[in-house]
Design an enzyme around this catalytic site. Structure first.
Site, PDB file in Angstrom:
ATOM      1  N   CYS A 180      -3.553   4.118   9.348  1.00 18.84           N
ATOM      2  CA  CYS A 180      -2.316   3.574   9.931  1.00 18.84           C
ATOM      3  C   CYS A 180      -1.738   4.463  11.014  1.00 18.84           C
ATOM      4  CB  CYS A 180      -1.279   3.372   8.827  1.00 18.84           C
ATOM      5  SG  CYS A 180      -1.860   2.283   7.531  1.00 18.84           S
ATOM      6  N   CYS A 222       0.835  -1.204   0.000  1.00 21.09           N
ATOM      7  CA  CYS A 222       0.000   0.000   0.000  1.00 21.09           C
ATOM      8  C   CYS A 222       0.874   1.260   0.000  1.00 21.09           C
ATOM      9  CB  CYS A 222      -0.928  -0.036   1.211  1.00 21.09           C
ATOM     10  SG  CYS A 222      -2.175   1.259   1.226  1.00 21.09           S
ATOM     11  N   CYS A 223       1.887   1.296   0.879  1.00 24.37           N
ATOM     12  CA  CYS A 223       2.791   2.458   0.929  1.00 24.37           C
ATOM     13  C   CYS A 223       3.569   2.603  -0.377  1.00 24.37           C
ATOM     14  CB  CYS A 223       3.792   2.325   2.087  1.00 24.37           C
ATOM     15  SG  CYS A 223       3.193   2.926   3.673  1.00 24.37           S
ATOM     16  N   CYS A 282       7.722   4.513   5.743  1.00 19.54           N
ATOM     17  CA  CYS A 282       6.957   4.311   4.505  1.00 19.54           C
ATOM     18  C   CYS A 282       7.853   3.742   3.410  1.00 19.54           C
ATOM     19  CB  CYS A 282       6.448   5.631   3.952  1.00 19.54           C
ATOM     20  SG  CYS A 282       5.807   6.776   5.129  1.00 19.54           S
ATOM     21  N   CYS A 285      -1.403   8.451   7.438  1.00 18.87           N
ATOM     22  CA  CYS A 285      -2.749   8.172   6.929  1.00 18.87           C
ATOM     23  C   CYS A 285      -3.686   7.809   8.088  1.00 18.87           C
ATOM     24  CB  CYS A 285      -2.708   6.999   5.961  1.00 18.87           C
ATOM     25  SG  CYS A 285      -1.754   7.316   4.467  1.00 18.87           S
TER      26      CYS A 285
HETATM   27  S1  SF4 Z   1       0.369   4.698   5.623  1.00 19.01           S
HETATM   28 FE1  SF4 Z   1      -1.188   3.023   5.514  1.00 19.01          FE
HETATM   29  S2  SF4 Z   1      -2.887   3.760   4.234  1.00 19.01           S
HETATM   30 FE2  SF4 Z   1      -1.137   5.160   3.980  1.00 19.01          FE
HETATM   31  S3  SF4 Z   1      -0.131   4.431   2.155  1.00 19.01           S
HETATM   32 FE3  SF4 Z   1       0.908   3.439   3.877  1.00 19.01          FE
HETATM   33  S4  SF4 Z   1      -0.172   1.494   4.281  1.00 19.01           S
HETATM   34 FE4  SF4 Z   1      -1.459   2.758   2.881  1.00 19.01          FE
END
Ligand code: SF4
Length: 245
Positions: A209, A123-124, A232, A206
């Site tokens: 998270c 996701c990151c 990240c 985010c």
């Molecule tokens: S912090 Fe969480 S929601 Fe944001 S990009 Fe990374 S994994 Fe995805």
């Protein structure tokens, strides 16, 4: 930074400059950055306290031509959006918002529901690292607000250095500052900050998270809680061997 020759020249110059730059103040580092790179250098910020200190110092030097960009994952807190509006008004700048290729809905269609809860690295990578790589390909240098004592992977960050991961110069003007130094700067200069900091969120990313932290917890304990993850992937140090940091 486009050509191999330019990259080689900068790596060499940085190696020579690094020992002196470690003694420079944040303002000296920033002035050097603007003199060296002009409109090809920008601050990358998620508008934490450190980023706010760097933005304030930089705006005093650079005025409205200061470039600031942020990775808008489309999962940011309303308080972060509100802070961004205050920054734009106070400093007379337009923050460059960098978005992922996939909208949240498209991500869900392709990867299933709540990818961040199953595979935050993927996701990151999609929502932060890939958009950052694209943005940095337009620049010769980027400025961050990282501090060496935030995470183990930031501990060796130089104030200036070659960023081998993204192929440009990386500038960390407050690498040697502590958190109390940052907060002193913000209070002394009346710099705005995220309202969530006063609700138990020392580090904010985010919504999915980030959680508030309890008394005595590490300042980044609320990021990706439950996962062995503290970054990240934006600031993992991967310096070229020819540089000293
Ligand atoms: S912090 Fe969480 S929601 Fe944001 S990009 Fe990374 S994994 Fe995805």
């Amino acid at each position: 930074m486009k050509t191999d020759f330019l990259q080689h020249t900068w790596k060499h110059r940085l190696t020579q400059l690094q020992p002196a730059a470690e003694q420079w103040t944040p303002q000296h580092i920033l002035k050097w950055a603007f003199d060296s790179f002009g409109a090809s250098v920008a601050i990358s910020s998620a508008f934490g306290p450190e980023g706010m200190a760097v933005i304030d110092m930089a705006a005093r030097l650079r005025g409205p031509s200061l470039r600031v960009f942020t990775l808008d994952t489309e999962f940011l807190f309303p308080e972060t959006h509100s802070l961004m509006e205050r920054i734009e008004q106070r400093y007379g700048i337009a923050i460059e918002r960098v978005y992922p290729k996939l909208s949240p809905d498209e991500q869900e269609q392709q990867y299933g529901e709540a990818l961040w809860s199953r595979d935050p690295d993927t996701c990151c990578n999609m929502r932060k690292v890939a958009p950052l790589r694209q943005k940095l390909s337009e620049l010769s240098a980027w400025i961050t607000g990282i501090r060496r004592d935030q995470t183990a992977s930031r501990a060796t960050a130089g104030k200036i250095g070659w960023d081998a991961k993204f192929g440009l110069v990386k500038i960390n003007p407050i690498a040697d500052w502590s958190s109390p130094q940052v907060w002193s700067y913000l209070h002394e200069h009346g710099v705005p900050y995220n309202a969530l900091h006063e609700q138990g969120y020392p580090s904010i990313g985010c919504t999915h998270c980030t959680r508030s932290v309890g008394h005595g917890e590490d300042e980044r304990a609320g990021r990706w809680a439950g996962f062995a993850k503290s970054e990240c992937g934006l600031h993992v140090i991967q310096q070229a061997p020819s540089t000293s940091c």
